[in-house]
Motif scaffolding. Structure first.
Motif, PDB file in Angstrom:
ATOM      1  N   GLN A  65       0.831   5.115  -2.218  1.00  0.00           N
ATOM      2  CA  GLN A  65       2.243   4.803  -2.384  1.00  0.00           C
ATOM      3  C   GLN A  65       2.745   3.986  -1.188  1.00  0.00           C
ATOM      4  O   GLN A  65       2.376   4.261  -0.053  1.00  0.00           O
ATOM      5  CB  GLN A  65       3.071   6.096  -2.517  1.00  0.00           C
ATOM      6  N   PRO A  66       3.578   2.915  -1.392  1.00  0.00           N
ATOM      7  CA  PRO A  66       4.111   2.126  -0.272  1.00  0.00           C
ATOM      8  C   PRO A  66       5.086   2.940   0.568  1.00  0.00           C
ATOM      9  O   PRO A  66       5.786   3.808   0.066  1.00  0.00           O
ATOM     10  CB  PRO A  66       4.804   0.943  -0.959  1.00  0.00           C
ATOM     11  N   ASN A  67       5.127   2.579   1.875  1.00  0.00           N
ATOM     12  CA  ASN A  67       6.033   3.255   2.802  1.00  0.00           C
ATOM     13  C   ASN A  67       7.441   2.698   2.597  1.00  0.00           C
ATOM     14  O   ASN A  67       7.678   1.502   2.773  1.00  0.00           O
ATOM     15  CB  ASN A  67       5.573   3.014   4.246  1.00  0.00           C
ATOM     16  N   PRO A  68       8.406   3.533   2.202  1.00  0.00           N
ATOM     17  CA  PRO A  68       9.771   3.004   1.954  1.00  0.00           C
ATOM     18  C   PRO A  68      10.383   2.355   3.180  1.00  0.00           C
ATOM     19  O   PRO A  68      11.088   1.346   3.067  1.00  0.00           O
ATOM     20  CB  PRO A  68      10.551   4.251   1.523  1.00  0.00           C
ATOM     21  N   ARG A  69      10.122   2.891   4.371  1.00  0.00           N
ATOM     22  CA  ARG A  69      10.703   2.293   5.581  1.00  0.00           C
ATOM     23  C   ARG A  69      10.103   0.920   5.853  1.00  0.00           C
ATOM     24  O   ARG A  69      10.827  -0.021   6.222  1.00  0.00           O
ATOM     25  CB  ARG A  69      10.455   3.220   6.774  1.00  0.00           C
ATOM     26  N   ALA A  70       8.788   0.787   5.642  1.00  0.00           N
ATOM     27  CA  ALA A  70       8.159  -0.520   5.851  1.00  0.00           C
ATOM     28  C   ALA A  70       8.682  -1.539   4.847  1.00  0.00           C
ATOM     29  O   ALA A  70       8.913  -2.704   5.189  1.00  0.00           O
ATOM     30  CB  ALA A  70       6.640  -0.388   5.739  1.00  0.00           C
TER      31      ALA A  70
END
Length: 244
Positions: A52-57
């Motif tokens: 899953q992608p990092n929301p902050r990034a």
């Protein structure tokens, strides 16, 4: 009686060899592929195990893209603005410079200088506003006198004539400077002075405002001062000064 050496060996042979990944599966005698020779890779059909992608990034990446796009648009707007408006520094001409009561003796200098300068706004789309204008008189980079003039404004393509008076009475100078003035005055009948002017200038175009310091240099201005007189005026016509 049966020979004991002819007894069958214990165990059973491996029915199929290890599959070779570089060879295609062998067909069976009935025309169908051998099920034991085909290898089926393991596939994970569970979506919860996918990375899953990092929301902050993702947020930082989007903000960076927006910021770079904003800078690009702002730079393009400024480039087009300066290309169209083309702000130019003022043109300055020294019309006259005269001196009276000029005297150099005992390493002391006295005199009164009156100057007239013409300042022109070369911009056809911008008006100018000058803060208090400073004037300084030098000889061989040694300051002799200074004064300040009040603020003033200029419209598009306007010209303004300013007058200033600089005076000095019995100001001490080094012996080498006093000797240089006396030598130049005796050899040429004139003395070359340097004039400096400077002011914070605001460039105006509609709601646009840009403020910067403008320096004016009028170097090697010859003023005729014969030995028999303490008065003289600038030699030659008006001269254009350098602006930075």
């Amino acid at each position: 009686m049966q020979d004991p050496s002819s007894r069958p060996a214990t165990g059973y042979p491996y029915p199929y060899p290890y599959p070779n990944p570089q060879q295609p599966p062998a067909a069976s005698t009935n025309g169908y592929p051998n099920p034991g020779a085909a290898a089926y890779p393991y596939q994970n059909h569970n979506p919860y195990y996918a990375p899953q992608p990092n929301p902050r990034a993702v947020l930082f990446r989007r903000l960076f893209i927006v910021f770079m796009a904003f800078l690009l648009i702002l730079g393009l707007i400024l480039f087009i603005f300066f290309l169209v408006v083309r702000p130019q520094l003022p043109d300055v001409y020294l019309n006259s410079l005269s001196v009276s009561n000029f005297n150099v003796s005992n390493n002391q200098v006295s005199g009164k200088w009156d100057l007239q300068a013409q300042i022109r706004n070369p911009n056809s789309k911008m008006s100018l506003y000058y803060d208090s204008l400073g004037c300084l008189l030098y000889y061989h980079r040694a300051p002799l006198s200074d004064t300040r003039l009040p603020p003033f404004s200029q419209g598009k393509k306007d010209q303004t004539v300013v007058n200033a008076t600089l005076s000095v009475s019995g100001t001490y100078v080094e012996g080498r400077l006093a000797d240089a003035i006396a030598k130049e005055r005796g050899a040429k009948g004139s003395v070359e002075f340097d004039l400096r002017m400077g002011s914070f200038v605001t460039f105006r175009y509609g709601a646009f405002r840009r403020r910067r310091y403008v320096s004016v240099y009028c170097d090697d201005v010859p003023v005729g001062v014969p030995l028999t007189s303490g008065s003289g005026k600038m030699v030659g016509p008006a001269m254009r000064c350098k602006t930075y």
